[in-house]
Design a protein around this motif. Structure first.
Motif, mmCIF file in Angstrom:
data_model
loop_
_atom_site.group_PDB
_atom_site.id
_atom_site.type_symbol
_atom_site.label_atom_id
_atom_site.label_comp_id
_atom_site.label_asym_id
_atom_site.label_seq_id
_atom_site.Cartn_x
_atom_site.Cartn_y
_atom_site.Cartn_z
ATOM 1 N N HIS A 184 -2.745 0.062 -4.590
ATOM 2 C CA HIS A 184 -1.692 -0.898 -4.242
ATOM 3 C C HIS A 184 -0.347 -0.200 -4.456
ATOM 4 O O HIS A 184 -0.282 0.906 -5.003
ATOM 5 C CB HIS A 184 -1.776 -2.114 -5.152
ATOM 6 C CG HIS A 184 -2.920 -3.030 -4.832
ATOM 7 N ND1 HIS A 184 -2.795 -4.391 -4.765
ATOM 8 C CD2 HIS A 184 -4.228 -2.782 -4.553
ATOM 9 C CE1 HIS A 184 -3.959 -4.944 -4.475
ATOM 10 N NE2 HIS A 184 -4.856 -3.989 -4.353
ATOM 11 N N TRP A 194 0.022 -7.985 9.715
ATOM 12 C CA TRP A 194 -1.157 -7.756 8.851
ATOM 13 C C TRP A 194 -1.862 -9.092 8.583
ATOM 14 O O TRP A 194 -3.089 -9.170 8.618
ATOM 15 C CB TRP A 194 -0.681 -7.091 7.554
ATOM 16 C CG TRP A 194 -1.667 -7.075 6.422
ATOM 17 C CD1 TRP A 194 -2.702 -6.210 6.232
ATOM 18 C CD2 TRP A 194 -1.698 -7.974 5.301
ATOM 19 N NE1 TRP A 194 -3.375 -6.508 5.077
ATOM 20 C CE2 TRP A 194 -2.784 -7.584 4.484
ATOM 21 C CE3 TRP A 194 -0.922 -9.057 4.908
ATOM 22 C CZ2 TRP A 194 -3.104 -8.241 3.304
ATOM 23 C CZ3 TRP A 194 -1.244 -9.710 3.727
ATOM 24 C CH2 TRP A 194 -2.325 -9.305 2.942
ATOM 25 N N PHE A 199 -14.934 -6.692 -5.313
ATOM 26 C CA PHE A 199 -14.315 -6.777 -3.989
ATOM 27 C C PHE A 199 -12.801 -6.944 -4.103
ATOM 28 O O PHE A 199 -12.132 -7.295 -3.133
ATOM 29 C CB PHE A 199 -14.877 -7.972 -3.207
ATOM 30 C CG PHE A 199 -16.357 -7.866 -2.909
ATOM 31 C CD1 PHE A 199 -16.821 -7.098 -1.843
ATOM 32 C CD2 PHE A 199 -17.296 -8.524 -3.692
ATOM 33 C CE1 PHE A 199 -18.172 -6.996 -1.562
ATOM 34 C CE2 PHE A 199 -18.655 -8.438 -3.418
ATOM 35 C CZ PHE A 199 -19.098 -7.670 -2.352
ATOM 36 N N ALA A 243 -8.454 -0.126 -3.546
ATOM 37 C CA ALA A 243 -7.655 0.773 -2.702
ATOM 38 C C ALA A 243 -6.283 0.761 -3.377
ATOM 39 O O ALA A 243 -5.878 -0.273 -3.924
ATOM 40 C CB ALA A 243 -7.579 0.221 -1.294
ATOM 41 N N ARG A 290 -5.147 -8.885 -1.189
ATOM 42 C CA ARG A 290 -5.834 -7.731 -0.602
ATOM 43 C C ARG A 290 -7.347 -7.825 -0.752
ATOM 44 O O ARG A 290 -8.054 -6.834 -0.503
ATOM 45 C CB ARG A 290 -5.329 -6.453 -1.280
ATOM 46 C CG ARG A 290 -3.940 -6.075 -0.865
ATOM 47 C CD ARG A 290 -4.004 -5.541 0.568
ATOM 48 N NE ARG A 290 -2.686 -5.125 0.970
ATOM 49 C CZ ARG A 290 -2.406 -4.555 2.136
ATOM 50 N NH1 ARG A 290 -3.364 -4.320 3.011
ATOM 51 N NH2 ARG A 290 -1.196 -4.233 2.443
ATOM 52 N N ARG A 295 0.877 -1.177 0.000
ATOM 53 C CA ARG A 295 0.000 0.000 0.000
ATOM 54 C C ARG A 295 0.910 1.221 0.000
ATOM 55 O O ARG A 295 1.952 1.222 0.683
ATOM 56 C CB ARG A 295 -0.870 0.062 1.264
ATOM 57 C CG ARG A 295 -1.931 -1.013 1.371
ATOM 58 C CD ARG A 295 -3.086 -0.769 0.449
ATOM 59 N NE ARG A 295 -4.224 -1.639 0.763
ATOM 60 C CZ ARG A 295 -5.050 -2.121 -0.148
ATOM 61 N NH1 ARG A 295 -4.880 -1.833 -1.419
ATOM 62 N NH2 ARG A 295 -6.061 -2.883 0.206
ATOM 63 N N CYS A 297 -11.207 -8.150 -0.345
ATOM 64 C CA CYS A 297 -12.000 -7.628 0.776
ATOM 65 C C CYS A 297 -12.395 -8.743 1.757
ATOM 66 O O CYS A 297 -13.109 -9.676 1.377
ATOM 67 C CB CYS A 297 -13.268 -6.984 0.225
ATOM 68 S SG CYS A 297 -14.423 -6.511 1.521
ATOM 69 N N ARG A 340 -5.734 -10.178 9.517
ATOM 70 C CA ARG A 340 -6.677 -10.729 8.545
ATOM 71 C C ARG A 340 -7.183 -12.088 9.007
ATOM 72 O O ARG A 340 -8.349 -12.418 8.846
ATOM 73 C CB ARG A 340 -6.027 -10.846 7.159
ATOM 74 C CG ARG A 340 -5.935 -9.499 6.442
ATOM 75 C CD ARG A 340 -5.693 -9.667 4.958
ATOM 76 N NE ARG A 340 -6.765 -10.367 4.291
ATOM 77 C CZ ARG A 340 -7.491 -9.892 3.271
ATOM 78 N NH1 ARG A 340 -7.262 -8.687 2.813
ATOM 79 N NH2 ARG A 340 -8.426 -10.612 2.708
HETATM 80 C C1 HEM Z 1 -20.609 -4.078 -0.712
HETATM 81 C C2 HEM Z 1 -19.709 -4.083 0.247
HETATM 82 C C3 HEM Z 1 -18.206 -4.004 0.057
HETATM 83 C C4 HEM Z 1 -17.458 -3.791 -1.073
HETATM 84 C C5 HEM Z 1 -17.949 -3.589 -2.504
HETATM 85 C C6 HEM Z 1 -16.056 -3.818 -0.679
HETATM 86 C C7 HEM Z 1 -14.983 -3.661 -1.547
HETATM 87 C C8 HEM Z 1 -13.657 -3.662 -1.151
HETATM 88 C C9 HEM Z 1 -12.545 -3.435 -2.044
HETATM 89 C C10 HEM Z 1 -12.665 -3.175 -3.544
HETATM 90 C C11 HEM Z 1 -11.402 -3.495 -1.309
HETATM 91 C C12 HEM Z 1 -9.976 -3.227 -1.798
HETATM 92 C C13 HEM Z 1 -9.298 -4.450 -2.359
HETATM 93 C C14 HEM Z 1 -7.916 -4.112 -2.871
HETATM 94 O O1 HEM Z 1 -7.349 -3.085 -2.508
HETATM 95 O O2 HEM Z 1 -7.378 -4.877 -3.681
HETATM 96 C C15 HEM Z 1 -11.782 -3.768 0.059
HETATM 97 C C16 HEM Z 1 -10.892 -3.912 1.101
HETATM 98 C C17 HEM Z 1 -11.276 -4.076 2.414
HETATM 99 N N1 HEM Z 1 -12.569 -4.208 2.895
HETATM 100 FE FE1 HEM Z 1 -14.267 -4.226 1.775
HETATM 101 N N2 HEM Z 1 -15.992 -4.033 0.676
HETATM 102 C C18 HEM Z 1 -17.275 -4.163 1.170
HETATM 103 C C19 HEM Z 1 -17.646 -4.412 2.482
HETATM 104 C C20 HEM Z 1 -16.775 -4.527 3.536
HETATM 105 C C21 HEM Z 1 -17.161 -4.790 4.905
HETATM 106 C C22 HEM Z 1 -18.604 -5.019 5.371
HETATM 107 C C23 HEM Z 1 -16.014 -4.802 5.661
HETATM 108 C C24 HEM Z 1 -15.814 -5.006 7.134
HETATM 109 C C25 HEM Z 1 -16.700 -4.982 8.051
HETATM 110 C C26 HEM Z 1 -14.906 -4.553 4.752
HETATM 111 C C27 HEM Z 1 -13.575 -4.482 5.142
HETATM 112 C C28 HEM Z 1 -12.513 -4.331 4.265
HETATM 113 C C29 HEM Z 1 -11.114 -4.282 4.695
HETATM 114 C C30 HEM Z 1 -10.600 -4.380 6.142
HETATM 115 C C31 HEM Z 1 -10.332 -4.134 3.528
HETATM 116 C C32 HEM Z 1 -8.817 -4.054 3.435
HETATM 117 C C33 HEM Z 1 -8.187 -5.392 3.058
HETATM 118 C C34 HEM Z 1 -6.667 -5.310 2.945
HETATM 119 O O3 HEM Z 1 -6.154 -4.267 2.568
HETATM 120 O O4 HEM Z 1 -5.999 -6.306 3.233
HETATM 121 N N3 HEM Z 1 -15.399 -4.397 3.485
HETATM 122 N N4 HEM Z 1 -13.168 -3.869 0.129
#
Ligand code: HEM
Length: 524
Positions: A385, A138, A446, A383, A451, A113, A453, A142
């Protein structure tokens, strides 16, 4: 100063001409940092880039919707190109093949990141999930989320909570029948309460006096701050001037978050007995922090606070924004809306509201949501990279520490992949099988890879439950056809919030009965 005025009108954020003039004047020193300087990059070509301007690089090309600007630039410069954002170099990938290279073939090297963003550093003050580079810590975070928070067992455990909150939403909308209702705001408040009960065991209003409101306003501020364009992040030599005031706002948000979340942690520690089974995420975090197996990574209170913020922030906006986009598309496409309502009526009838157990019997509902996330991915560039080492992408050498944007928005609208890509046609997800976990790299709402979600199942089910119930329990009227104008941020929202007028379509006793019954079954 005239040049500054012209440039100011082009930048992705509203900067006053005098502010931009200051940036231009002070930014000369930054010029030296502008060229990618990896030794290896002189051996192999760096991805092509559009013609840039001194100091600001390509910032003026981004406009207010960078994902759309990048999609346009890819038509001239190819699916992989580079841009300079002040002193920062970024590489943008706009094809599914390149997404696969970044998120699968070279996932390990491309899972960093960017570390130039000051808001997360100030706000969290320690590594958390979203903004930290990959590390054993990290991975532990996770893993804690996967096994303790997002596991099937926990999912089932919190099902009555989700049912209860959606019942309350129905009642709230019923009380506004005949009046204009802001769809996103209402669904967001439901999701906030679901998250609050999963994370801290209580609805926001039932937290210690004032804490609930504070948590919501702090999380809203944090989501805004991590999504802003902070000049200091892209022009490090002038960061100390904090020209837009984001540094101060981040420090204020960090201070407020520290006070409110620490109070919650201290209170829980004082009442929780060691042998009690965990009932919410905070319990699980306290158990993990005390677990001797995790001694290598001592989890201090600062780490616990960061995790609580991550969960609230992840679960608040994403699902509500997707629900709003889905309703907008359906209200703009009445025949699709009718098809979905018919499906829901066929499964549920008109003598009860939709329950989570009904969802697997509604393939068209899932197709509608998938199509919505195709056209309106909440994170159109994922997000950001960054590369952890030099890596070859699409035949170009991308040096270590380069910011990477995967333009999911462009891939989701690529005419080579999707027939009539701008049409809202959920049927495409029934005719052909696509997965939601980004295995095909054509469709990645997602993300994909390391990474990916971690909250995807919870996010998806929140949208399914809210959307199906809103459409089954009410008929909706809008004064004009909803538009598709977007507003950029860490989560891309509808620029003009959807306002619609509900009319109940089920016997009135069902709305209240549903809430009362479900509340009895709530774990806490
Ligand atoms: C419709 C609902 C959601 C969508 C479309 C979504 C989409 C995403 C996307 C696109 C990423 C970035 C992936 C990347 O950088 O490659 C992400 C990361 C993340 N999401 Fe979601 N998300 C959703 C719901 C949630 C919920 C409900 C939670 C937690 C309660 C959550 C927690 C996280 C976390 C902690 C990350 C960071 C993962 C990492 O960097 O290792 N997300 N999400």
């Amino acid at each position: 100063m005239e040049a500054a005025t012209a440039l100011a009108s082009l930048l992705p954020v509203s900067l006053s001409p005098s502010l931009l003039f200051t940036v231009l004047a002070l930014g000369v020193a930054v010029l030296l940092l502008l060229r990618p300087s990896s030794k290896a990059s002189s051996l192999q070509p760096f991805p092509p880039s559009p013609r840039g301007l001194p100091i600001i690089g390509h910032l003026h090309l981004l406009g207010t919707l960078p994902h759309q600007a990048f999609a346009r630039l890819s038509k001239t410069h190819g699916p992989l190109f580079s841009v300079r954002l002040g002193a920062i170099t970024a590489v943008v990938a706009c094809s599914s093949d390149l997404a696969m290279q970044i998120l699968q073939t070279h996932d390990k090297v491309c899972a960093g990141r960017p570390q130039n963003l000051s808001a997360p550093k100030t706000i969290f003050g320690c590594p958390e999930i979203l903004f930290s580079p990959p590390s054993p810590y990290w991975r532990l975070l996770r893993q804690i989320c996967a096994t303790e928070f997002f596991s099937n067992k926990r999912f089932e455990f919190f099902r009555p909570v989700r049912n209860d909150e959606v019942g309350r939403l129905m009642l709230k909308v019923l009380n506004s029948a005949g009046k204009s209702v802001a769809v996103r705001e209402n669904v967001q408040s439901t999701n906030n309460n679901v998250m609050s009960r999963m994370v801290l065991g209580k609805r926001l209003l039932d937290l210690a006096r004032g804490s609930g409101d504070s948590i919501v306003s702090i999380i809203v501020e944090i989501i805004a701050l991590v999504g802003v364009f902070n000049l200091g992040d892209y022009f490090p030599s002038i960061a100390w001037m904090d020209l837009q005031g984001y540094g101060k706002r981040s420090r204020d948000a960090a201070r407020k978050a520290r006070i409110v979340f620490q109070e919650v942690i201290d209170k829980r520690r004082s009442i929780r007995s060691q042998d009690e089974p965990p009932r919410d995420f905070l319990d699980m975090l306290l158990i993990s922090a005390a677990d001797k197996k995790n001694k290598e990574f001592e989890m201090k209170d600062i780490n616990l606070r960061a995790m609580l913020i991550d969960m609230y922030a992840g679960g608040t906006d994403t699902a509500a924004v997707t629900t709003e986009w889905a309703m907008s598309e359906l209200l703009a496409n009445p025949e699709k809306l009718k098809k979905l309502v018919d499906e829901i009526d066929g499964v549920v009838g008109k003598e009860r509201l939709v329950q989570e157990e009904d969802l697997p019997k509604m393939p068209y509902l899932l197709a509608v949501i998938m199509e919505t996330m195709r056209l309106h991915p909440v994170a159109p560039l994922l997000a950001p990279h960054s590369t952890l080492a030099d890596v070859e992408l699409g035949g170009y050498l991308v040096p270590a520490n380069t910011m990477l944007y995967v333009n999911v928005w462009a891939i989701h609208r690529d005419p080579e992949i999707w027939e009539e890509p701008l049409e809202f046609r959920p049927e495409r997800f029934i005719e052909k099988e696509y997965d939601l976990i980004g295995q095909q790299f054509h469709y990645m709402p997602f993300g994909s890879g390391r990474r990916f979600c971690p909250g995807w199942k919870l996010g998806l089910i929140s949208v399914q439950v809210a959307l199906s119930n809103l459409l089954h329990a009410f008929e909706w009227r809008v004064s004009e056809k909803p538009d598709r104008t977007e507003k950029f941020g860490i989560v891309v929202t509808k620029a003009n919030p959807l306002l619609a007028i509900p009319k109940p379509r089920l016997p009135l006793h069902l709305y209240e009965g549903y809430t009362v019954n479900a509340a009895d079954a709530v774990p806490r």
